[in-house]
Write a protein that holds these residues in place. Structure first.
Motif, short mmCIF file in Angstrom:
data_model
loop_
_atom_site.label_atom_id
_atom_site.label_comp_id
_atom_site.label_asym_id
_atom_site.label_seq_id
_atom_site.Cartn_x
_atom_site.Cartn_y
_atom_site.Cartn_z
N ARG A 1 0.86 -1.18 0.00
CA ARG A 1 0.00 0.00 0.00
C ARG A 1 0.90 1.23 0.00
N VAL A 2 0.60 2.19 -0.88
CA VAL A 2 1.32 3.45 -0.91
C VAL A 2 0.36 4.54 -0.44
N MET A 3 0.70 5.17 0.67
CA MET A 3 -0.11 6.25 1.24
C MET A 3 0.40 7.57 0.66
N LEU A 4 -0.48 8.30 -0.04
CA LEU A 4 -0.09 9.53 -0.72
C LEU A 4 -0.45 10.76 0.11
N THR A 5 0.15 11.90 -0.22
CA THR A 5 0.01 13.11 0.60
C THR A 5 -1.40 13.69 0.58
N ASP A 6 -2.22 13.40 -0.43
CA ASP A 6 -3.58 13.94 -0.47
C ASP A 6 -4.57 13.06 0.29
N GLY A 7 -4.07 12.01 0.94
CA GLY A 7 -4.94 11.11 1.69
C GLY A 7 -5.41 9.90 0.90
N SER A 8 -5.13 9.86 -0.38
CA SER A 8 -5.49 8.69 -1.18
C SER A 8 -4.45 7.61 -0.98
N MET A 9 -4.73 6.43 -1.49
CA MET A 9 -3.77 5.33 -1.39
C MET A 9 -3.81 4.51 -2.66
N CYS A 10 -2.68 3.90 -2.98
CA CYS A 10 -2.59 3.02 -4.14
C CYS A 10 -2.09 1.66 -3.67
N PHE A 11 -2.68 0.61 -4.20
CA PHE A 11 -2.26 -0.76 -3.91
C PHE A 11 -1.51 -1.29 -5.12
N PHE A 12 -0.30 -1.77 -4.91
CA PHE A 12 0.51 -2.36 -5.96
C PHE A 12 0.67 -3.85 -5.68
N THR A 13 0.49 -4.67 -6.70
CA THR A 13 0.68 -6.11 -6.58
C THR A 13 1.53 -6.57 -7.75
N GLY A 14 2.63 -7.28 -7.46
CA GLY A 14 3.50 -7.77 -8.51
C GLY A 14 4.33 -8.95 -8.03
N ILE A 15 5.05 -9.53 -8.96
CA ILE A 15 5.91 -10.66 -8.64
C ILE A 15 7.35 -10.27 -8.95
N PRO A 16 8.16 -10.01 -7.89
CA PRO A 16 9.56 -9.67 -8.14
C PRO A 16 10.37 -10.93 -8.50
N ALA A 17 11.19 -10.81 -9.52
CA ALA A 17 12.05 -11.93 -9.94
C ALA A 17 13.25 -11.37 -10.69
N SER A 18 14.42 -11.69 -10.22
CA SER A 18 15.68 -11.30 -10.89
C SER A 18 15.76 -9.80 -11.13
N GLY A 19 15.34 -8.99 -10.15
CA GLY A 19 15.47 -7.55 -10.27
C GLY A 19 14.42 -6.87 -11.12
N VAL A 20 13.36 -7.58 -11.50
CA VAL A 20 12.27 -7.01 -12.29
C VAL A 20 10.96 -7.34 -11.58
N MET A 21 10.02 -6.39 -11.61
CA MET A 21 8.71 -6.66 -11.06
C MET A 21 7.66 -6.03 -11.96
N GLU A 22 6.71 -6.83 -12.38
CA GLU A 22 5.59 -6.35 -13.19
C GLU A 22 4.31 -6.66 -12.44
N GLY A 23 3.33 -5.80 -12.61
CA GLY A 23 2.07 -6.07 -11.94
C GLY A 23 1.03 -5.02 -12.22
N ARG A 24 0.08 -4.91 -11.31
CA ARG A 24 -1.07 -4.02 -11.44
C ARG A 24 -1.16 -3.12 -10.21
N TYR A 25 -1.82 -1.99 -10.39
CA TYR A 25 -2.06 -1.09 -9.26
C TYR A 25 -3.48 -0.55 -9.33
N SER A 26 -4.01 -0.18 -8.17
CA SER A 26 -5.32 0.47 -8.05
C SER A 26 -5.18 1.58 -7.04
N CYS A 27 -5.72 2.76 -7.35
CA CYS A 27 -5.69 3.90 -6.43
C CYS A 27 -7.10 4.22 -5.97
N LEU A 28 -7.25 4.45 -4.68
CA LEU A 28 -8.55 4.72 -4.08
C LEU A 28 -8.53 6.07 -3.39
N GLN A 29 -9.68 6.74 -3.48
CA GLN A 29 -9.86 8.00 -2.77
C GLN A 29 -11.34 8.17 -2.50
#
Length: 135
Positions: free
Chosen positions: A91-119
């Motif tokens: 979870r990334v808590m942002l300065t305006d009070g919103s938050m973003c959730f990041f989900t990914g699979i780290p492997a060998s120094g690379v991570m790809e995935g999806r994010y959703s931001c809520l407010q």
């Protein structure tokens, strides 16, 4: 032949300490007439993660891609990080009070995935990200 104990051992936790440089790309969701520039908006983000045992914390920064950062939020704090198997969720808590959730699979120094931001109780943006550990 592998022993039964070796086959039942839990997967090794991926180490994620470091600076991860990424590009995000926003999906086109809902009515984009209020914020038409967010459809396919890209940002350059950095996630600095510090891992001590099972605890992961860190910092988030956002910089201009083809649009400004959503709500001009350029910094945030990484919290509530969990590893479930190979999947990293944070979870990334942002300065305006919103938050973003990041989900990914780290492997060998690379991570790809999806994010959703809520407010305000609703999803205001979602998309994909691809990040590379720079150090």
């Amino acid at each position: 032949a592998a022993t039964l104990g070796a086959r039942l051992a839990p997967p090794r936790t991926q180490r994620v300490t470091g600076v991860w440089a990424a590009a995000t790309s926003a999906d086109c969701i809902g009515d984009t007439t209020a914020t038409p520039g967010r459809c396919h908006a890209t940002q350059n983000i950095t996630m600095t993660m510090l891992q001590q045992g099972d605890k992961i914390t860190g910092y988030y920064t956002c910089a201009y891609g083809n649009e400004v950062c959503r709500n001009l939020d350029e910094t945030g704090v990484i919290r509530n990080v969990t590893m479930s198997g190979r999947r990293l969720m944070m979870r990334v808590m942002l300065t305006d009070g919103s938050m973003c959730f990041f989900t990914g699979i780290p492997a060998s120094g690379v991570m790809e995935g999806r994010y959703s931001c809520l407010q305000g109780g609703g999803i205001v943006e979602r998309g994909a990200f691809r990040t590379i550990r720079s150090y």
